[in-house]
Design an enzyme around this catalytic site. Structure first.
Site, short mmCIF file in Angstrom:
data_model
loop_
_atom_site.label_atom_id
_atom_site.label_comp_id
_atom_site.label_asym_id
_atom_site.label_seq_id
_atom_site.Cartn_x
_atom_site.Cartn_y
_atom_site.Cartn_z
CB ALA A 166 19.85 -7.53 -6.50
CD GLU A 226 13.91 -8.74 -1.61
OE1 GLU A 226 14.74 -8.52 -2.51
OE2 GLU A 226 14.20 -9.38 -0.59
CD GLU A 228 15.10 -13.05 -4.64
OE1 GLU A 228 14.07 -13.73 -4.84
OE2 GLU A 228 15.07 -11.83 -4.43
N1 CO8 Z 1 20.51 -7.83 -13.06
C1 CO8 Z 1 21.34 -7.39 -14.02
N2 CO8 Z 1 20.95 -7.27 -15.31
C2 CO8 Z 1 19.68 -7.60 -15.60
C3 CO8 Z 1 18.77 -8.05 -14.63
C4 CO8 Z 1 19.24 -8.16 -13.29
N3 CO8 Z 1 18.44 -8.52 -12.26
N4 CO8 Z 1 17.59 -8.33 -15.24
C5 CO8 Z 1 17.76 -8.03 -16.53
N5 CO8 Z 1 19.01 -7.59 -16.76
C6 CO8 Z 1 19.61 -7.18 -18.03
C7 CO8 Z 1 19.84 -8.36 -18.96
O1 CO8 Z 1 21.06 -9.01 -18.63
C8 CO8 Z 1 19.86 -7.68 -20.30
O2 CO8 Z 1 21.11 -7.06 -20.46
P1 CO8 Z 1 21.96 -7.24 -21.83
O3 CO8 Z 1 21.07 -6.63 -22.88
O4 CO8 Z 1 23.20 -6.49 -21.58
O5 CO8 Z 1 22.13 -8.70 -22.03
C9 CO8 Z 1 18.82 -6.57 -20.15
O6 CO8 Z 1 18.67 -6.37 -18.74
C10 CO8 Z 1 17.47 -6.93 -20.72
O7 CO8 Z 1 17.06 -8.14 -20.12
P2 CO8 Z 1 16.58 -9.42 -20.96
O8 CO8 Z 1 17.20 -9.41 -22.33
O9 CO8 Z 1 16.79 -10.64 -20.13
O10 CO8 Z 1 15.02 -9.09 -21.11
P3 CO8 Z 1 13.85 -10.14 -21.35
O11 CO8 Z 1 12.63 -9.32 -21.65
O12 CO8 Z 1 14.26 -11.19 -22.32
O13 CO8 Z 1 13.64 -10.87 -19.92
C11 CO8 Z 1 13.39 -10.90 -17.53
C12 CO8 Z 1 13.18 -10.12 -18.84
C13 CO8 Z 1 12.49 -12.14 -17.54
C14 CO8 Z 1 12.98 -9.99 -16.39
C15 CO8 Z 1 14.87 -11.33 -17.42
O14 CO8 Z 1 15.71 -10.19 -17.68
C16 CO8 Z 1 15.25 -11.87 -16.07
O15 CO8 Z 1 14.94 -13.01 -15.77
N6 CO8 Z 1 15.94 -11.06 -15.25
C17 CO8 Z 1 16.42 -11.48 -13.95
C18 CO8 Z 1 15.27 -11.52 -12.95
C19 CO8 Z 1 15.77 -12.03 -11.62
O16 CO8 Z 1 16.16 -13.18 -11.47
N7 CO8 Z 1 15.74 -11.16 -10.60
C20 CO8 Z 1 16.17 -11.49 -9.27
C21 CO8 Z 1 17.58 -11.06 -9.07
S1 CO8 Z 1 18.26 -11.60 -7.53
C22 CO8 Z 1 17.70 -10.48 -6.43
O17 CO8 Z 1 16.97 -9.58 -6.74
C23 CO8 Z 1 18.17 -10.72 -5.03
C24 CO8 Z 1 17.76 -9.57 -4.11
C25 CO8 Z 1 18.41 -9.74 -2.79
C26 CO8 Z 1 19.85 -9.36 -2.86
C27 CO8 Z 1 20.51 -9.50 -1.56
C28 CO8 Z 1 21.89 -8.91 -1.58
C29 CO8 Z 1 22.93 -9.77 -1.01
#
Ligand code: CO8
Length: 259
Positions: free
Chosen positions: A65, A113, A133
């Site tokens: 998300a 998911e 999460e």
């Molecule tokens: N949300 C928003 N932006 C994101 C997300 C995300 N989940 N993941 C990556 N991005 C963005 C980064 O912020 C970055 O943007 P910017 O260039 O503007 O800074 C761009 O995508 C590229 O990402 P990275 O530079 O971080 O890329 P890397 O290759 O260095 O890292 C990763 C890749 C490891 C995947 C890293 O991006 C990461 O850890 N992302 C988050 C993963 C995460 O924690 N996902 C879970 C999110 S919570 C969720 O899904 C809850 C679901 C249930 C919701 C219920 C609703 C109430």
């Protein structure tokens, strides 16, 4: 259909839906969910496609998300967002055709998911999958706790969510979260090969398999067994053209022709 975050194409009997928000690693926000729902609404009216493949553009399948939207979310908005995601994923799960997740890259949080809402998962062997999460002070909100529990059991579900960092695709395969592993550049081709194999089979039987397996997993064993017998019996009604064609084709030593 004109979308900002989705690309859809049809190749013969296969549909390929690509989440296309690569700058945010295809993170799911309200707009992406609205587009997915519009896609599903119009897709239901098309009857040419026998298998749908869902994949991601760039280096991620879906990295979850949209975390940026969580910064100032209210209780009400959080609940609504969770319900919205669940509704879209339920509609994917309930499509009357098989759906394959072609996991080209990261499938994290809401991304895993989404993959779990699909029927079968093919993954890049070098990527990571997980439910991170808890590292954000959150828990899964699009049925991750429910689906992971059903698909890998309590111990593995706890492990996946409590360690939160994600696991290698090879480990996800060993846990049964993923059904096939491939080289990074062959994920879509492999998913297409699988989809073509599936598409050779009776569309009616495939639809019925989805119902029996998905509903069966929520039932007691007695109820699931009763449903299987009932649905099996119903296949012998006089108007069951695909059962008639499938059996006749075998006896006549020819390929079945599903209309
Ligand atoms: N949300 C928003 N932006 C994101 C997300 C995300 N989940 N993941 C990556 N991005 C963005 C980064 O912020 C970055 O943007 P910017 O260039 O503007 O800074 C761009 O995508 C590229 O990402 P990275 O530079 O971080 O890329 P890397 O290759 O260095 O890292 C990763 C890749 C490891 C995947 C890293 O991006 C990461 O850890 N992302 C988050 C993963 C995460 O924690 N996902 C879970 C999110 S919570 C969720 O899904 C809850 C679901 C249930 C919701 C219920 C609703 C109430």
């Amino acid at each position: 259909m004109n979308f900002s975050y989705l690309i859809y194409e049809e190749r013969d009997e296969l549909g390929i839906l690509t989440l296309n928000r690569p700058n945010a690693l295809n993170a799911l926000n309200n707009e992406v969910f609205d587009e997915l729902q519009s896609f599903l609404d119009s897709f239901k009216q098309s009857n040419n496609v026998r298998v749908l493949i869902i994949t991601g553009a760039g280096k991620a399948f879906v990295a979850g998300a949209d975390i940026k939207a969580f910064q100032d979310m209210t209780v009400h908005e959080g609940y609504d967002f969770s319900e919205k995601g669940k509704s879209v994923f339920r509609n994917i799960a309930q499509l009357p055709i098989p759906v394959i997740a072609a996991i080209n890259g990261f499938a994290l949080g809401g991304g895993l998911e989404l993959a779990l809402a699909c029927d079968i998962r093919v993954a890049n062997k070098d990527t990571r999958l997980g439910l991170p999460e808890a590292s954000l002070g959150l828990i899964p909100g699009f049925n991750g706790t429910v689906e992971a529990l059903k698909q890998v059991g309590l111990g593995h579900a706890m492990y996946l969510m409590m360690t939160a960092g994600g696991i290698k695709a090879t480990e996800a395969y060993d846990l049964g979260l993923v059904q096939q592993l491939t080289e990074a550049d062959q994920v879509l081709d492999q998913a297409i090969d699988m989809a073509k194999k599936i598409a050779k089979n009776s569309p009616n039987a495939l639809r019925l398999l989805k119902t029996v397996l998905r509903e069966g997993k929520e039932m007691t064993r007695t109820d699931a067994e009763a449903m299987e017998s009932r649905e099996f019996g119903n296949l012998f009604q006089a108007d069951q053209a695909e059962r008639i064609e499938g059996v006749n084709a075998f006896i006549e030593k020819r390929k079945p022709n599903w209309k």
